[in-house]
Design a protein around this motif. Structure first.
Motif, PDB file in Angstrom:
ATOM      1  N   VAL A 205       0.853  -1.194   0.000  1.00 14.17           N
ATOM      2  CA  VAL A 205       0.000   0.000   0.000  1.00 14.17           C
ATOM      3  C   VAL A 205       0.886   1.241   0.000  1.00 14.17           C
ATOM      4  O   VAL A 205       1.914   1.286   0.675  1.00 14.17           O
ATOM      5  CB  VAL A 205      -0.934   0.027   1.228  1.00 14.17           C
TER       6      VAL A 205
ATOM      7  N   LEU B 168      -4.719   6.684  -0.139  1.00 15.14           N
ATOM      8  CA  LEU B 168      -3.899   5.494  -0.268  1.00 15.14           C
ATOM      9  C   LEU B 168      -4.062   4.893  -1.659  1.00 15.14           C
ATOM     10  O   LEU B 168      -5.082   5.080  -2.319  1.00 15.14           O
ATOM     11  CB  LEU B 168      -4.248   4.473   0.811  1.00 15.14           C
ATOM     12  N   ASP B 169      -3.012   4.200  -2.099  1.00 13.54           N
ATOM     13  CA  ASP B 169      -2.992   3.484  -3.374  1.00 13.54           C
ATOM     14  C   ASP B 169      -2.754   2.013  -3.086  1.00 13.54           C
ATOM     15  O   ASP B 169      -1.881   1.666  -2.282  1.00 13.54           O
ATOM     16  CB  ASP B 169      -1.855   3.977  -4.277  1.00 13.54           C
ATOM     17  N   ILE B 170      -3.499   1.153  -3.769  1.00  9.86           N
ATOM     18  CA  ILE B 170      -3.361  -0.291  -3.569  1.00  9.86           C
ATOM     19  C   ILE B 170      -3.170  -0.966  -4.928  1.00  9.86           C
ATOM     20  O   ILE B 170      -4.140  -1.207  -5.654  1.00  9.86           O
ATOM     21  CB  ILE B 170      -4.601  -0.883  -2.872  1.00  9.86           C
TER      22      ILE B 170
ATOM     23  N   SER C 161      -4.717  -1.036 -10.048  1.00  9.87           N
ATOM     24  CA  SER C 161      -4.509  -0.314  -8.797  1.00  9.87           C
ATOM     25  C   SER C 161      -5.810   0.364  -8.391  1.00  9.87           C
ATOM     26  O   SER C 161      -6.579   0.839  -9.243  1.00  9.87           O
ATOM     27  CB  SER C 161      -3.386   0.715  -8.929  1.00  9.87           C
TER      28      SER C 161
END
Length: 244
Positions: A147, A176-178, A185
């Protein structure tokens, strides 16, 4: 109104689609890149800048090994009518910016700079408008591996008579980036706009995004937008971008 983040997905959720988020990291030499994109609706901090219409966007970025960067970004806009029913005839926005950014070996990153939002042809039925304004901004980020976390703020340092934001207005955000399955993503962001004018109503907006890296075909994204304390419904838009 472009923002600068450490990943293409964060650009997709922070700004107006994945239309040119440059990953500013240390490199062996200076680099010049060009980005182009198209979105079904140009959103900025929760509200449409294109009167719920499509926009074509693009820019040029220069990045030096020291972490210094500079660039410009352009998009068509349509602000419709103002509160007095007078049509604001503004066809495009041009952003000019510079700053310093880097990502350290331990995963921490930073980005600080200045951006000038220009509307060169802004006018209404009574004559020309002076709608430009400028912000200083800062962001910190941390890449945990699974993350990416980030947060930052922007502060208006000067404004024009008819600009959308005024001196001392502030914007705070965190998200947040996943990444998953190599090419996908997901991103989530919450942002808060605080107006210096006590008569103006502060608001919070929320953004969610799903993006796919299509290699030579660029990046595609699906995005959702929601603003509290307004009559706005949940907004949805799609975007495409490619960097050369």
């Amino acid at each position: 109104m472009k923002k600068f983040t450490r990943s293409a997905l964060a650009a997709a959720v922070l700004t107006v689609g994945s239309t040119g988020g440059v990953a500013f990291t240390s490199t062996a030499a200076a680099e010049l890149s060009v980005n182009i994109g198209a979105v079904s609706n140009y959103y900025f901090r929760g509200f449409s800048e294109s009167n719920d219409g499509a926009a074509i966007q693009g820019g040029i970025d220069y990045e030096h090994a020291s972490g210094f960067y500079a660039g410009t970004w352009v998009s068509n806009v349509d602000f419709g009518f103002d509160d007095d029913g007078v049509e604001d005839l503004t066809s495009y926005e041009m952003d000019l910016y510079l700053g310093f950014a880097d990502e350290l070996d331990n995963g921490f990153g930073y980005d600080v700079g200045y951006i000038y939002y220009a509307y060169p042809d802004a006018r209404n039925d009574t004559g020309s408008l002076s709608a430009d304004f400028g912000e200083i901004y800062g962001e910190v980020s941390f890449d945990t591996g699974p993350v990416g976390l980030y947060g930052g703020m922007a502060y208006v340092v000067h404004d024009s008579d008819d600009s959308a934001l005024q001196d001392d207005d502030m914007y705070f955000y965190a998200g947040l980036d996943i990444p998953f399955m190599d090419v996908y993503s997901a991103g989530f962001l919450v942002g808060r706009t605080r107006f210096d004018d006590s008569d103006a109503e502060n608001y919070t907006h929320y953004t969610a995004s799903l993006a796919r890296d299509a290699g030579d075909w660029g990046e595609f994204s699906l995005n959702l937008e929601y603003v509290d304390e307004s009559d706005e419904d949940l907004g949805a838009w799609v975007g495409w971008s490619k960097t050369f």
